[in-house]
Design an enzyme around this catalytic site. Structure first.
Site, PDB file in Angstrom:
ATOM      1  N   GLN A 145       0.844  -1.194   0.000  1.00  0.00           N
ATOM      2  CA  GLN A 145       0.000   0.000   0.000  1.00  0.00           C
ATOM      3  C   GLN A 145       0.882   1.249   0.000  1.00  0.00           C
ATOM      4  O   GLN A 145       1.879   1.284   0.722  1.00  0.00           O
ATOM      5  CB  GLN A 145      -0.888   0.006   1.250  1.00  0.00           C
ATOM      6  CG  GLN A 145      -2.024   1.008   1.198  1.00  0.00           C
ATOM      7  CD  GLN A 145      -2.834   1.025   2.491  1.00  0.00           C
ATOM      8  OE1 GLN A 145      -2.274   1.163   3.586  1.00  0.00           O
ATOM      9  NE2 GLN A 145      -4.140   0.882   2.383  1.00  0.00           N
ATOM     10  N   GLU A 283      -3.494  -4.362   6.876  1.00  0.00           N
ATOM     11  CA  GLU A 283      -4.651  -5.238   6.906  1.00  0.00           C
ATOM     12  C   GLU A 283      -4.644  -6.317   5.842  1.00  0.00           C
ATOM     13  O   GLU A 283      -5.694  -6.637   5.244  1.00  0.00           O
ATOM     14  CB  GLU A 283      -5.913  -4.401   6.766  1.00  0.00           C
ATOM     15  CG  GLU A 283      -6.042  -3.619   5.457  1.00  0.00           C
ATOM     16  CD  GLU A 283      -5.418  -2.245   5.465  1.00  0.00           C
ATOM     17  OE1 GLU A 283      -5.754  -1.442   4.582  1.00  0.00           O
ATOM     18  OE2 GLU A 283      -4.609  -1.954   6.363  1.00  0.00           O
ATOM     19  N   HIS A 307      -8.508  -2.423  14.925  1.00  0.00           N
ATOM     20  CA  HIS A 307      -8.519  -1.622  13.695  1.00  0.00           C
ATOM     21  C   HIS A 307      -8.256  -2.493  12.469  1.00  0.00           C
ATOM     22  O   HIS A 307      -9.033  -2.456  11.496  1.00  0.00           O
ATOM     23  CB  HIS A 307      -7.462  -0.519  13.797  1.00  0.00           C
ATOM     24  CG  HIS A 307      -7.429   0.398  12.625  1.00  0.00           C
ATOM     25  ND1 HIS A 307      -8.176   1.554  12.561  1.00  0.00           N
ATOM     26  CD2 HIS A 307      -6.756   0.323  11.443  1.00  0.00           C
ATOM     27  CE1 HIS A 307      -7.969   2.151  11.399  1.00  0.00           C
ATOM     28  NE2 HIS A 307      -7.104   1.433  10.701  1.00  0.00           N
ATOM     29  N   GLU A 308      -7.179  -3.279  12.511  1.00  0.00           N
ATOM     30  CA  GLU A 308      -6.826  -4.080  11.332  1.00  0.00           C
ATOM     31  C   GLU A 308      -7.879  -5.147  11.059  1.00  0.00           C
ATOM     32  O   GLU A 308      -8.175  -5.451   9.894  1.00  0.00           O
ATOM     33  CB  GLU A 308      -5.444  -4.714  11.514  1.00  0.00           C
ATOM     34  CG  GLU A 308      -4.311  -3.726  11.750  1.00  0.00           C
ATOM     35  CD  GLU A 308      -4.252  -2.606  10.712  1.00  0.00           C
ATOM     36  OE1 GLU A 308      -4.630  -2.842   9.547  1.00  0.00           O
ATOM     37  OE2 GLU A 308      -3.836  -1.492  11.071  1.00  0.00           O
ATOM     38  N   HIS A 311     -10.709  -3.835   9.060  1.00  0.00           N
ATOM     39  CA  HIS A 311     -10.412  -3.750   7.633  1.00  0.00           C
ATOM     40  C   HIS A 311     -10.878  -4.995   6.874  1.00  0.00           C
ATOM     41  O   HIS A 311     -10.999  -4.956   5.638  1.00  0.00           O
ATOM     42  CB  HIS A 311      -8.913  -3.577   7.412  1.00  0.00           C
ATOM     43  CG  HIS A 311      -8.457  -2.159   7.368  1.00  0.00           C
ATOM     44  ND1 HIS A 311      -8.950  -1.253   6.461  1.00  0.00           N
ATOM     45  CD2 HIS A 311      -7.526  -1.488   8.109  1.00  0.00           C
ATOM     46  CE1 HIS A 311      -8.357  -0.079   6.638  1.00  0.00           C
ATOM     47  NE2 HIS A 311      -7.490  -0.194   7.632  1.00  0.00           N
ATOM     48  N   GLU A 330     -10.287   4.061   5.576  1.00  0.00           N
ATOM     49  CA  GLU A 330      -9.788   4.300   6.932  1.00  0.00           C
ATOM     50  C   GLU A 330     -10.810   4.955   7.862  1.00  0.00           C
ATOM     51  O   GLU A 330     -10.793   4.697   9.063  1.00  0.00           O
ATOM     52  CB  GLU A 330      -8.509   5.135   6.872  1.00  0.00           C
ATOM     53  CG  GLU A 330      -7.343   4.421   6.199  1.00  0.00           C
ATOM     54  CD  GLU A 330      -6.914   3.136   6.906  1.00  0.00           C
ATOM     55  OE1 GLU A 330      -7.399   2.865   8.029  1.00  0.00           O
ATOM     56  OE2 GLU A 330      -6.088   2.398   6.337  1.00  0.00           O
ATOM     57  N   ASP A 387       1.468   8.369  -1.073  1.00  0.00           N
ATOM     58  CA  ASP A 387       2.220   8.349   0.191  1.00  0.00           C
ATOM     59  C   ASP A 387       2.426   9.765   0.738  1.00  0.00           C
ATOM     60  O   ASP A 387       2.507   9.962   1.950  1.00  0.00           O
ATOM     61  CB  ASP A 387       3.585   7.683   0.001  1.00  0.00           C
ATOM     62  CG  ASP A 387       3.498   6.169  -0.109  1.00  0.00           C
ATOM     63  OD1 ASP A 387       2.394   5.622   0.066  1.00  0.00           O
ATOM     64  OD2 ASP A 387       4.536   5.537  -0.391  1.00  0.00           O
ATOM     65  N   TYR A 395      -8.394   8.955   8.382  1.00  0.00           N
ATOM     66  CA  TYR A 395      -8.833   8.146   9.517  1.00  0.00           C
ATOM     67  C   TYR A 395      -9.803   8.941  10.398  1.00  0.00           C
ATOM     68  O   TYR A 395     -10.924   8.503  10.679  1.00  0.00           O
ATOM     69  CB  TYR A 395      -7.636   7.733  10.376  1.00  0.00           C
ATOM     70  CG  TYR A 395      -6.624   6.834   9.729  1.00  0.00           C
ATOM     71  CD1 TYR A 395      -6.483   5.517  10.147  1.00  0.00           C
ATOM     72  CD2 TYR A 395      -5.755   7.289   8.741  1.00  0.00           C
ATOM     73  CE1 TYR A 395      -5.528   4.671   9.583  1.00  0.00           C
ATOM     74  CE2 TYR A 395      -4.806   6.460   8.173  1.00  0.00           C
ATOM     75  CZ  TYR A 395      -4.697   5.156   8.598  1.00  0.00           C
ATOM     76  OH  TYR A 395      -3.752   4.328   8.050  1.00  0.00           O
TER      77      TYR A 395
END
Length: 627
Positions: A145, A283, A307-308, A311, A330, A387, A395
């Site tokens: 990612q 994730e 959190h993961e 996903h 996110e 990036d 998020y």
């Protein structure tokens, strides 16, 4: 005779060079040998593509970056020629594969590409035995990612395309991928002292975007952490990792299932990577890749796993169509994470987490500037690298948008929309406009909710830079943190020896959760007037923050000290920057160290840059030296 009509498939992703408006990847077979000595993947990929336009293109264009392409062959069509086009940065070099004639709509092609990765691959990190914890074996892992899969193999490197996968990986060490393991067999015996090679096979029957391609190999041991979950890590770290996760993982899964619908990926597992991993977690399906900084010996950082895991629905099953709509991945995931926390730990923990998140959002907006494009919910990434936009904004601003919608229509009604949304877009990709349309459609028969949604300032939420409206939080868990921070402010600015003056003691934070200490330190970071160097010294002695095993605490304390200009935190900061590669900690510490002592910051980076993952290394270089 009627003429053929033109098929219009407008691409939604500006960060790919592929012509996925003409062809779609349906299945990918990755055949790689992991060469630890040369630090290369060598092999081939077979892409099964389907034409979605009718005789409109005889060229298949794929994303690549820093790849050595050896040969290309085609089944289902006749290859005319292939060429790597000149680089178009920051997106790499397009691989143009020309057929002898245009493909008909529905026609399938199998494109077999022989390749090798190179030293400039931005997705892979190779560690020598000396860089691993037991110093016995090398290690490699991927982080694809947002647009780094193209540096591993030619692909349509966009979240708007999903493919099923088979993995056939030769390695001398155990292998983990983002597929379900289907077998291991000996491939090559040991020769002249070289270790034997095994073939590890995996399959991923659920279509996934290229950024979820994941691969790791090293000295990996496993242990169960639940009835459908395993933790994998180095043998020496196995017991501590098992203890950290086994109390909560299954509870998290069951809670998430109750909010959305049953887990779709068979097993949920966690690979705890070496400390150079640049994120808290990634994730990847089947195996979340996680930072070792979550192994703090107090189970205080397992919210990363909540959190993961979230996903598994948001991002992995239902994906943003491009990185311009990253909040759909996110923001939803952060929202689900906090709903899980509310069920498992209590409703007050939801707002407690949101308060911490608001500080992270504030830091990101301060870093970019309040009018920056990158502080919008829906951003413009044309000609930009995703990036460069990475921050807490998608998020936290995404969370607050969904939290606002929940309050707007009412929680009970909103909770009916959640499984509808994740069912409607399951195994698909969408953008913000699809989300809006689906929400309005779902509540069309509810006059009150429909009116509220139509009156909502959608353009303001999507396109206004800076902060979203700040809700009224339940501060019951943070009030004590703020109170202690205020005492330190007085202590720092006063030399009073009166009987009622604040005298710091270890019992000030006795019984606190680690995140309450984080809130306390972040409150101090936000003071207009930094604490005195003397106060930093006393705080370090009384609370022993530098000795903590919880990096969340250590990094925040060092940040407070650097802001105050404390010389005594420079040594521990340099030490931490040589042991941790998680960008959440590394980038703020470098920025603050650079403001205090630029020469030391640059010297520290030069010493440790090969320790960091290429993504982290590149971002810190931009922080220190500019783009």
């Amino acid at each position: 005779m009627a003429s053929k009509s033109m098929t219009i498939n407008p691409p939604r992703d500006p960060n790919t060079l592929s012509n996925y408006n003409n062809f779609l990847t349906k299945h990918t077979v990755a055949n790689f040998a992991i060469d630890f000595e040369k630090k290369r993947l060598d092999g081939n990929v077979v892409l099964k593509l389907q034409s979605i336009s009718d005789s409109e293109s005889k060229d298949v264009v794929l994303d690549t970056s820093y790849l050595e392409i050896k040969d290309v062959s085609v089944k289902g069509g006749t290859l005319s020629n292939w060429q790597l086009l000149p680089p178009l940065e920051p997106y790499g070099s397009a691989l143009k594969i020309s057929l002898s004639k245009e493909a008909e709509k529905g026609q399938f092609l199998e494109i077999d590409i022989r390749l090798q990765t190179t030293d400039n691959c931005t997705a892979l990190q190779w560690l020598t035995p000396a860089q691993t914890s037991n110093k016995r074996h090398p290690y490699m892992f991927s982080q694809c990612q947002a647009i780094h899969a193209r540096s591993v193999f030619p692909c349509q490197d966009t979240p708007d395309v999903k493919s099923t996968y088979d993995f056939n990986i030769h390695s001398t060490l155990p292998v983990i991928t983002s597929g379900q393991a289907t077998g291991v067999k000996d491939a090559e015996p040991s020769v002249n002292g070289h270790p034997s090679t095994s073939l590890y096979t995996f399959t991923q029957p659920v279509p996934i975007p290229s950024y979820l391609f994941a691969l790791a190999s090293g000295d990996i041991a496993t242990a169960p952490i639940g009835p459908r979950s395993t933790v994998a890590t180095g043998p020496e770290e196995l017991e501590s990792s098992k203890w950290e996760f086994e109390a909560d993982t299954e509870r998290f899964i069951r809670t998430a299932e109750s909010l959305v619908y049953p887990y779709a990926w068979s097993t949920y597992n966690v690979l705890v990577l070496p400390p150079s991993f640049p994120y808290g977690g990634m994730e990847n399906p089947v195996y979340t890749f996680a930072t070792p900084t979550v192994i703090s010996g107090d189970r205080q950082n397992v919210d990363v796993i909540a959190h993961e895991l979230s996903h598994s629905w948001s991002g992995n099953l239902v994906s943003n169509a491009s990185w311009e709509h990253f909040w759909l991945n996110e923001g939803w995931t952060t929202y689900l994470e906090r709903r899980i926390e509310a069920v498992v730990r209590g409703e007050s923990h939801r707002d407690f987490s949101a308060i911490i998140g608001w500080k992270a959002l504030s830091d990101s907006i301060a870093q970019f500037g309040e009018e920056s494009e990158f502080t919008k919910l829906v951003i413009d990434l044309k000609g930009k690298h995703p990036d460069d936009a990475f921050s807490s904004v998608p998020y936290e601003k995404g969370f607050h948008f969904l939290y606002h919608l929940e309050k707007l229509v009412g929680k009970q009604k909103w909770d009916r929309f959640i499984p509808h949304y994740f069912t409607k877009f399951k195994e698909k990709s969408l953008d913000s406009y699809d989300f809006k349309a689906s929400l309005l459609e779902f509540f069309d028969g509810d006059q009150e909710a429909s009116r509220a949604l139509k009156e909502l300032d959608w353009d303001g939420w999507f396109y206004k830079p800076g902060f979203p409206p700040k809700p009224v939080f339940d501060t019951s868990m943070v009030d004590v943190c703020y109170d202690l921070a205020d005492k330190w402010k007085s202590f720092s600015s006063s030399a009073s020896e009166s009987a009622d003056a604040f005298k710091p003691q270890a019992k000030d934070i006795e019984g606190w959760m680690a995140n309450q200490v984080v809130v306390f330190l972040e409150r101090i970071q936000g003071f207009e007037q930094p604490l005195s160097k003397e106060a930093i010294h006393v705080m370090g002695e009384v609370y022993s923050f530098v000795e903590s095993k919880n990096v969340e605490i250590v990094a925040r304390y060092l940040g407070v000290g650097l802001i105050s200009g404390s010389e005594e935190v420079k040594g521990p900061t340099v030490e931490l920057l040589g042991k941790v590669g998680r960008m959440k900690f590394v980038r703020p510490l470098y920025r603050r160290l650079e403001r205090l002592d630029r020469e030391l910051a640059i010297k520290t980076f030069e010493k440790n840059k090969d320790f960091y993952h290429p993504i982290c290394r590149g971002m810190v270089e931009k922080d220190l030296f500019g783009s």
